[in-house]
Design an enzyme around this catalytic site. Structure first.
Site, PDB file in Angstrom:
ATOM      1  N   GLU A  36       6.135 -13.186   9.191  1.00 36.02           N
ATOM      2  CA  GLU A  36       7.230 -12.523   9.887  1.00 36.02           C
ATOM      3  C   GLU A  36       6.706 -12.155  11.278  1.00 36.02           C
ATOM      4  O   GLU A  36       5.651 -11.534  11.384  1.00 36.02           O
ATOM      5  CB  GLU A  36       7.641 -11.252   9.131  1.00 36.02           C
ATOM      6  CG  GLU A  36       8.855 -10.617   9.769  1.00 36.02           C
ATOM      7  CD  GLU A  36       9.294  -9.318   9.097  1.00 36.02           C
ATOM      8  OE1 GLU A  36       8.725  -8.932   8.074  1.00 36.02           O
ATOM      9  OE2 GLU A  36      10.224  -8.708   9.652  1.00 36.02           O
ATOM     10  N   ARG A 261      -3.849 -10.318  -2.787  1.00 37.06           N
ATOM     11  CA  ARG A 261      -4.071 -10.078  -1.357  1.00 37.06           C
ATOM     12  C   ARG A 261      -5.555  -9.903  -1.095  1.00 37.06           C
ATOM     13  O   ARG A 261      -6.301  -9.432  -1.947  1.00 37.06           O
ATOM     14  CB  ARG A 261      -3.424  -8.763  -0.933  1.00 37.06           C
ATOM     15  CG  ARG A 261      -1.952  -8.747  -0.883  1.00 37.06           C
ATOM     16  CD  ARG A 261      -1.507  -7.339  -0.472  1.00 37.06           C
ATOM     17  NE  ARG A 261      -1.447  -7.222   0.968  1.00 37.06           N
ATOM     18  CZ  ARG A 261      -0.410  -7.620   1.693  1.00 37.06           C
ATOM     19  NH1 ARG A 261       0.636  -8.163   1.113  1.00 37.06           N
ATOM     20  NH2 ARG A 261      -0.414  -7.485   2.999  1.00 37.06           N
ATOM     21  N   LYS A 271       0.167  -5.003   8.900  1.00 34.38           N
ATOM     22  CA  LYS A 271       0.646  -5.026  10.285  1.00 34.38           C
ATOM     23  C   LYS A 271       1.205  -3.673  10.698  1.00 34.38           C
ATOM     24  O   LYS A 271       1.038  -3.240  11.838  1.00 34.38           O
ATOM     25  CB  LYS A 271       1.725  -6.098  10.440  1.00 34.38           C
ATOM     26  CG  LYS A 271       1.146  -7.489  10.537  1.00 34.38           C
ATOM     27  CD  LYS A 271       2.236  -8.521  10.697  1.00 34.38           C
ATOM     28  CE  LYS A 271       2.906  -8.787   9.383  1.00 34.38           C
ATOM     29  NZ  LYS A 271       3.857  -9.898   9.429  1.00 34.38           N
TER      30      LYS A 271
HETATM   31  P1  ATP Z   1       1.594  -6.972   6.234  1.00 34.97           P
HETATM   32  O1  ATP Z   1       1.536  -6.185   4.974  1.00 34.97           O
HETATM   33  O2  ATP Z   1       0.323  -6.969   6.997  1.00 34.97           O
HETATM   34  O3  ATP Z   1       2.764  -6.662   7.089  1.00 34.97           O
HETATM   35  P2  ATP Z   1       3.044  -9.162   5.253  1.00 34.97           P
HETATM   36  O4  ATP Z   1       2.790  -9.742   3.931  1.00 34.97           O
HETATM   37  O5  ATP Z   1       4.242  -8.317   5.407  1.00 34.97           O
HETATM   38  O6  ATP Z   1       1.730  -8.456   5.732  1.00 34.97           O
HETATM   39  P3  ATP Z   1       3.945 -11.570   6.423  1.00 34.97           P
HETATM   40  O7  ATP Z   1       4.060 -11.957   7.853  1.00 34.97           O
HETATM   41  O8  ATP Z   1       5.181 -11.411   5.638  1.00 34.97           O
HETATM   42  O9  ATP Z   1       3.095 -10.253   6.366  1.00 34.97           O
HETATM   43  O10 ATP Z   1       2.932 -12.525   5.661  1.00 34.97           O
HETATM   44  C1  ATP Z   1       2.834 -13.908   5.857  1.00 34.97           C
HETATM   45  C2  ATP Z   1       2.058 -14.488   4.713  1.00 34.97           C
HETATM   46  O11 ATP Z   1       0.729 -13.947   4.702  1.00 34.97           O
HETATM   47  C3  ATP Z   1       2.674 -14.123   3.392  1.00 34.97           C
HETATM   48  O12 ATP Z   1       2.698 -15.263   2.572  1.00 34.97           O
HETATM   49  C4  ATP Z   1       1.791 -13.055   2.847  1.00 34.97           C
HETATM   50  O13 ATP Z   1       1.804 -13.041   1.463  1.00 34.97           O
HETATM   51  C5  ATP Z   1       0.423 -13.448   3.427  1.00 34.97           C
HETATM   52  N1  ATP Z   1      -0.457 -12.290   3.536  1.00 34.97           N
HETATM   53  C6  ATP Z   1      -0.227 -11.144   4.209  1.00 34.97           C
HETATM   54  N2  ATP Z   1      -1.229 -10.268   4.037  1.00 34.97           N
HETATM   55  C7  ATP Z   1      -2.130 -10.871   3.233  1.00 34.97           C
HETATM   56  C8  ATP Z   1      -3.386 -10.491   2.678  1.00 34.97           C
HETATM   57  N3  ATP Z   1      -3.916  -9.297   2.915  1.00 34.97           N
HETATM   58  N4  ATP Z   1      -4.040 -11.384   1.912  1.00 34.97           N
HETATM   59  C9  ATP Z   1      -3.527 -12.596   1.675  1.00 34.97           C
HETATM   60  N5  ATP Z   1      -2.356 -13.019   2.155  1.00 34.97           N
HETATM   61  C10 ATP Z   1      -1.655 -12.181   2.929  1.00 34.97           C
HETATM   62 MG    MG Z   2       6.198  -8.922   5.218  1.00 31.56          MG
END
Ligand code: ATP
Ligand code: MG
Length: 559
Positions: A36, A261, A271
């Site tokens: 995102e 994760r 983020k």
């Molecule tokens: P954040 O919690 O940092 O906002 P998010 O999951 O909301 O992370 P996205 O942009 O939606 O961020 O994530 C893009 C991809 O990265 C998704 O498939 C998510 O599952 C993966 N991802 C995000 N954080 C991690 C992590 N700590 N370890 C592994 N994969 C991750």
């Molecule tokens: Mg997200």
């Protein structure tokens, strides 16, 4: 698969192998990385990028880069651009498969209409607060909305009026008609669309209703004919909903697979939290070298290879764990030790005047660029009668075990000569400002013709030829292994996470230093030059990581 292509290296590869065997996807492997664009990518995303692009590559498949841009309030084109840069820098290529969820808004809308037509979705007039309250709990069923039994015609009418902007924000939602007493709360008539009069970075003001994540995500995967939709564990409970939407619509249906994760100690990987550090000025932007963002790590001197190796090394699991950040740092050292050119730099200088070396004389001495890599060759470094050494390499009253410089003691200057300290110069406050030494001309190159040994070897830089720079040393951003300890990560910040050494001196070969190479400053660690904002701006080097191996060991290897 690992290099020998025998054992699947992780459970997702195992699923792929099984699918290939059963012919489930006709041997196709098509993954996607779906960020995102609401912040910069961090090390957790790097893990996901390596996994998705890596699985595609290892299986002769494809991986898409797809921006999951369904929330206009938090998203921005700046983030789109940096995310693209970061994925490319990590070494992955989406070729012509760059997609935006927002490009599918019309399709997502049409699918919602078809769900209404099937009698499986309704327009609900409850506020978000009321929806939350009537959702029930794990032990108590939810309450059905009073709008749940609206006719299909009424729903179609209201939904089209939502779309054209007749209603204010929050006035109505479109909800799936599933089961308000379902044991999985995600299945209790989840919201599919909400009204939001907001401009979107891609679609501008074309839309005033926006799809919810669960609705959008599965359909995006479906539209792109993804085979294995890999996401993190928190979506495990959403999988029944992912499956329900695609099944009820009767469209192409990828397999969602969840993995744990990546979490690192002394680090926050979210983020939202990283944004707080930026917004509250704790760090100097998303790419501050202390940030676990890909751009911060790039600026600090991490190599893409070390990050890819780390992603591989931590593996893919189903159980949440916290990985020791030292593992990441060690993989960086391992990579840089083989590749980083070595140079001499004095971080905290003390002047040494060599009294018996002819004033004005200059010598070009041979220095080895990387003893780990014979291909890296040699360079010339300049020696003269005045040099800098590290302040910490001199002690006026040294203990016995101190093998560096002190009054009457002899040490080796790396690649140059032996010197002996004869006199110490101090200011009125008693601080040492310079030292006078003599050199032995018979020790050129660093060994004595009479076989005499010295224990200490110091790095140095010629005063006249030195390049001035500021050097920044970093420590962990948090003092607690778990930054959340006590509830708020902002309470656990390390006040000493940045230390600046403004008067560092670099050897003259560094005048052509490049900003995309991480160098080893002998005995001090690995450093990378900042992009200079202007020609006049100060030269700044960031330390990526300190050296693990001691100087003694390095010197031994070279002998
Ligand atoms: P954040 O919690 O940092 O906002 P998010 O999951 O909301 O992370 P996205 O942009 O939606 O961020 O994530 C893009 C991809 O990265 C998704 O498939 C998510 O599952 C993966 N991802 C995000 N954080 C991690 C992590 N700590 N370890 C592994 N994969 C991750
Ligand atoms: Mg997200």
């Amino acid at each position: 698969m690992n290099e020998r292509q025998k054992e699947p290296v992780n459970f997702i590869q195992k699923i792929i192998n099984d699918d290939n065997e059963s012919g489930k996807w006709g041997k196709r492997v098509h993954t996607r990385f779906p960020p995102e664009p609401n912040g910069y990518l961090h090390i957790g995303h790097a893990k996901s990028i390596c996994l998705n692009f890596g699985l595609a590559k290892n299986n002769g498949g494809l991986c898409n880069l797809r921006f999951d841009d369904t929330n206009p309030l938090k998203e921005d084109d700046e983030y789109v651009q940096t995310i693209k840069e970061d994925v490319r820098w990590l070494g992955f290529d989406w070729e012509d498969r760059l997609y935006f969820a927002s490009d599918y808004f019309q399709q997502l809308y049409d699918h919602a209409v078809s769900l209404i037509e099937k009698g499986l979705a309704y327009v609900c007039d409850l506020s978000s607060e009321e929806i939350r309250k009537t959702r029930g709990t794990l032990t108590v069923s939810g309450e059905e909305s009073p709008y749940r039994e609206r006719s299909i015609e009424k729903n179609l009418d209201l939904f089209s009026r939502m779309r054209v902007g007749e209603f204010p924000n929050g006035a109505r939602t479109l909800r799936a008609k599933i089961d308000m007493s379902h044991s999985n709360l995600n299945m209790r008539d989840p919201v599919i669309y909400r009204i939001l009069h907001a401009s979107h970075h891609n679609t501008g003001n074309n839309w005033c209703i926006y799809p919810m994540y669960d609705w959008a995500h599965g359909l995006e995967d479906s539209i792109e004919k993804i085979t294995h939709s890999i996401c993190t564990l928190e979506f495990e409970d959403h999988r029944p909903l992912y499956d329900w939407y695609l099944d009820k619509l009767g469209v192409y249906h990828p397999q969602q697979i969840e993995f744990a994760r990546l979490n690192l100690n002394y680090t926050v990987v979210s983020k939202r939290k990283l944004k707080r550090l930026v917004d509250e000025g704790i760090v100097d932007g998303w790419d501050d070298p202390r940030m676990p963002t890909i751009s911060g790590m790039r600026r600090r001197g991490y190599t893409p290879r070390s990050i890819r190796n780390f992603a591989e090394d931590v593996g893919v699991t189903k159980r949440d764990t916290v990985v020791d950040i030292a593992r990441l740092e060690n993989l960086l050292r391992e990579d840089l030790n083989k590749r980083a050119p070595r140079v001499m730099a004095v971080l905290d200088p003390l002047k040494v005047i060599i009294t018996n070396y002819p004033k004005g004389q200059v010598e070009e001495l041979d220095a080895i660029n990387n003893p780990e890599d014979p291909q890296a060759g040699k360079r010339k470094i300049t020696f003269s009668s005045e040099i800098y050494i590290e302040r910490a390499d001199f002690m006026e009253d040294p203990p016995k075990k101190f093998f560096r410089l002190g009054p009457g003691r002899e040490v080796r200057l790396r690649y140059a000569y032996f010197i002996t300290c004869n006199e110490v110069v101090k200011d009125n406050d008693g601080n040492v400002t310079a030292i006078f030494c003599s050199y032995d001309p018979e020790t050129k190159g660093g060994s004595a013709s009479d076989g005499r040994k010295v224990k200490g070897t110091l790095h140095w830089v010629s005063v006249e030829h030195a390049i001035d720079a500021e050097v920044r040393l970093y420590d962990r951003l948090f003092i607690k292994e778990n930054p959340e300890e006590g509830g708020d990560f902002m309470e656990n910040l390390n006040p000493h996470s940045l230390r600046s050494l403004p008067n560092a001196k670099l050897e003259n070969s560094m005048k052509n230093a490049e900003t995309d190479i991480t160098y080893q400053f002998e005995r001090q660690g690995y450093f990378k030059k900042e992009n200079q904002k202007s020609m006049q701006a100060k030269i700044v080097y960031n330390r990526a990581v300190s050296l693990r191996d001691s100087w003694a060991k390095v010197v031994k290897q070279q002998k």
